[in-house]
Design an enzyme around this catalytic site. Structure first.
Site, short mmCIF file in Angstrom:
data_model
loop_
_atom_site.label_atom_id
_atom_site.label_comp_id
_atom_site.label_asym_id
_atom_site.label_seq_id
_atom_site.Cartn_x
_atom_site.Cartn_y
_atom_site.Cartn_z
N ALA A 108 40.83 39.29 46.85
CA ALA A 108 41.09 38.41 47.99
C ALA A 108 39.95 38.57 48.99
CB ALA A 108 42.41 38.79 48.64
N GLY B 12 42.76 40.69 43.72
CA GLY B 12 43.21 39.34 43.40
C GLY B 12 42.45 38.73 42.23
N GLU C 102 44.17 39.99 39.27
CA GLU C 102 45.48 39.32 39.23
C GLU C 102 45.32 37.87 38.75
OE1 GLU C 102 46.15 40.44 43.33
OE2 GLU C 102 47.95 41.54 42.74
N GLU D 214 43.25 47.74 46.03
CA GLU D 214 43.88 47.43 47.32
C GLU D 214 44.28 48.68 48.09
OE1 GLU D 214 44.54 45.90 44.44
OE2 GLU D 214 44.81 43.76 44.73
#
Ligand code: CAA
Length: 263
Positions: free
Chosen positions: A71, A114, A117, A137
């Site tokens: 992200a 992300g 993911e 993270e």
């Protein structure tokens, strides 16, 4: 594959060839950090692809340095808990995960947070030898928020998932292959080529059976075994209602190549 910029420049989108659409994440300066705009563009493109009969499979890639390093941390920086909870990108992630046609992640370089993911929400991951997978993270004081704790543990098992999520350590492509996170490792310069080749092969298969097969495998991650087997049996029976099933069986008996129409 020729690429044209989509309406906005966070992704590049090819013209479909051999039934395959190539989407390239295109924020190279920040290692394809996944800001909401990028995720929204991927979602919109997949929604178009879902409707487009010329698209039978999709490949998503990044560049040689990164599939995506997670992200966008600068975008995330000032968000409140309520903003994170009500963010439209949650719906975008769900839409991407629910794309009904086969979708392959072609991963080189960093595939983190992300990014990992996103790759895991696709059907198949093909990676270059230099790829690095991780859920870092924890180093930011947060946890994976787009499926990392769930999909990773289902894909690689509890111990390895715990190690990655709790330590933030990255995993090399060969180890990811051994762990079952990815399907193939290739030399980095061949990653996209191999993913396109695989997608083009899948694109020659009967589209309705492909769709049902994808949905059925996906159910194995959602349902208890007996319910999933029941889902499979019904999907199997549904194949018998298609023209492509008749064509496939006739072609086998007549010793010719089948021509599937998606009907
Ligand atoms: N968000 C925003 N910018 C990022 C970024 C990210 N996730 N990852 C890298 N960048 C930017 C860097 O800030 C840098 O920008 P500048 O040139 O303007 O300084 C540029 O990309 C290149 O990165 P580095 O100089 O850091 O490159 P490096 O080779 O030294 O290190 C790296 C590479 C190890 C991947 C390092 O960039 C890194 O640790 N990135 C962050 C990885 C991360 O923590 N990802 C998880 C994000 S949170 C998340 O994803 C939540 C979720 O579950 C949805």
């Amino acid at each position: 594959m020729a690429e044209k910029p989509a309406e906005s420049s966070d992704i590049l989108v090819s013209t479909p060839r051999d039934g395959v659409l190539l989407i390239t994440l295109n924020r190279p300066k920040v290692l394809n950090a996944l800001r909401s705009k990028l995720i929204g563009e991927v979602r919109a493109e997949l929604e178009r692809a879902a409707e487009d009969e010329a698209v039978r499979a999709v490949v998503v890639t990044g560049n040689e340095r990164a599939f995506a390093a997670g992200a966008d941390i600068t975008e995330m920086k000032d968000k409140s808990a309520v903003e994170v909870l009500t963010d439209t990108r949650l719906a975008a992630w769900q839409a991407i995960g629910g794309f009904p046609k086969p979708i392959i992640a072609a991963v080189n370089g960093y595939c983190l947070g992300g990014g990992c993911e996103l790759a895991m929400s696709m059907d198949i991951i093909v990676a270059g030898e230099d790829a690095r997978f991780g859920q870092p993270e924890i180093n930011l004081g947060i946890i994976p928020g787009a499926g990392g704790t769930q999909r990773l543990s289902r894909n690689v098992g509890k111990s390895l998932a715990m190690k990655m999520v709790l330590s933030g350590e990255m995993m090399r492509a060969r180890d990811a292959l051994a762990a079952g996170l990815i399907a193939e490792v290739v030399p980095p310069e061949l990653t996209v080529e191999r993913a396109l080749e695989l997608a083009a092969l899948i694109a020659t298969k009967p589209p309705i059976a492909v769709r049902l097969a994808k949905a059925s495998v996906a159910q194995s991650y959602e349902l208890p075994l007996q319910q999933a087997l029941d889902y499979e049996r019904k999907a199997f029976a549904l194949c018998f209602a298609t023209e492509d099933r008749l064509e496939g069986v006739s072609a086998f008996i007549e010793k010719r190549k089948p021509s599937f129409k998606g009907r």
